[in-house]
Design an enzyme around this catalytic site. Sequence first.
Site, short mmCIF file in Angstrom:
data_model
loop_
_atom_site.label_atom_id
_atom_site.label_comp_id
_atom_site.label_asym_id
_atom_site.label_seq_id
_atom_site.Cartn_x
_atom_site.Cartn_y
_atom_site.Cartn_z
N LYS A 188 0.85 -1.19 0.00
CA LYS A 188 0.00 0.00 0.00
C LYS A 188 0.89 1.24 0.00
CE LYS A 188 -1.78 2.74 2.99
NZ LYS A 188 -1.87 4.00 2.19
N GLU A 264 10.01 1.01 10.77
CA GLU A 264 10.96 2.13 10.74
C GLU A 264 10.14 3.38 10.98
OE1 GLU A 264 12.36 5.31 9.98
OE2 GLU A 264 12.77 4.83 7.88
N CYS A 299 13.70 10.75 6.60
CA CYS A 299 13.65 10.06 7.90
C CYS A 299 14.88 10.35 8.74
CB CYS A 299 13.50 8.56 7.70
SG CYS A 299 11.98 8.06 6.88
N GLU A 398 9.33 14.61 15.92
CA GLU A 398 9.72 14.74 14.52
C GLU A 398 8.80 15.73 13.81
OE1 GLU A 398 11.23 11.67 11.14
OE2 GLU A 398 9.26 11.25 11.99
#
Length: 494
Positions: A188, A264, A299, A398
Amino acid sequence: MDRNAIEELRKVDVPPALHLIDGVRVAASDGGEMPVVSPIDGSVLTTMARGTAQDAAQAITAARQAFDDGRWSGMAPSARKVILLKWADLIDAHALELAVLGVRDNGTEISMALKAEPKSAAGTIRYYAEALDKIYGEIAPTARGTLGLVHKTPVGVVGAIVPWNFPLMIGAWKIGPALAAGCTVVLKPAETASLSFLRLAEVGLQAGLPKGVLNVVCGEGAIVGAAIAESPDVDVLVFTGSGATGRRLLQASARSNLKRVYLELGGKSPNIIFADAPDLDEAVAVSASGIFRNSGQVCIAGSRLLVERSIHDALVAKLKSMAEAMVVGDPLDPATQAGAVNSDQQLARNLAFIDEARAAGRDIVCGGTRILTDTGGYYMAPTIVAGVAQSDRIVQDEVFGPVVTVQAFDTEDEAIALANGTELGLAAGLWTSNLSRAHRMIARLRAGVVHVNTYGGSDMTVPLGGVGQSGNGHDKSLHAFDKFFDLKTAWIKL
């Protein structure tokens, strides 16, 4: 880079995006669609199938049948290798087309996208293709009269959920080793970056991937992603994205078949600059690129700059000059250094962090605003925030935007305390001419990747994975195969 070719590809009409299930492009089972909005100018680029749980189930059934009947898992490794290598070559041949399509969908500047997306994906698939027929089982050191064998067998059906920042690169990190191992895949893509991966999968069919081996289902994570995570016919789930979603995927595994889940979950990576850095100008330039390229949507982005106090003010001034000189704009212009933020929702989230920091009296050294509003697109000025506290949300969470915080330190111990003072531990950077210090810092930093006198750029030969709440398991390198093999012992009396 051929500007004329880019401009021609910019004008190409994009047909409605449909699922790819069992080798066929199909609409959503209920006919549902969702708009695909380009962050370049805010226009509707095309529509995309709004996947249903039934669509996900159909793709999982196709993948299960393709695995069980051995059309891929039972194929000789050398034959799988030929197909994967051909696929990599075709991706290279379609690289500009794939890159431009992806940029129109997610806003990454073309200068980065071409290398980081199709070129990287081709390299990843080629790497695992070359490795797959060099993986051996084991013979155990048993007593005479007994033979102990350890077989490495493909785990089965892999569910993959990938993010919007680098769909081809990160998608290839998942499917490259999974397919090379003999697994089948249901993937997906992100709602705001599905187009290029769908095209990549089509190219895979052209290369000879059997039907059902790689299936792509578009749609919302809460529907399609949840259906994949809950399915008892999915054996392994791999994911890159937010911690909140990662937790939900673990819960779904517990509710269903206890499938293995590898996550992750991003980072809040410290980038530490000591006064004895070998080249401070290079350190600043690389650090600026390490947070502002792709509008900070990386990331491992070095989003926390930790600077030895004696050089703090001078370094911040240099960084401010570079940030203000960066060319932010049309991501399909090769001269652009930082493209668009992926969506209006992400831009609003980025700006909310700045508003909160400003309200707390932090120093917004530069940026912190939406820019280029006349384009209709989603653009943000590279932003530096100084005078922050370790407990500030902008330091702890983040942002995933072109935002860097700056903190001063005096000693190695203080730098380590600041660097390790978040729950995330994906990457870190370190600039020093002192070899002993570099090794001391590497040993003490809580991060899956530590860069020394550089930031970013590690290749396929080394793993990428985090510690703490940055996740588990590893993408890249031969270690990525570990997720997609089961170990089967054969204990034989002779």
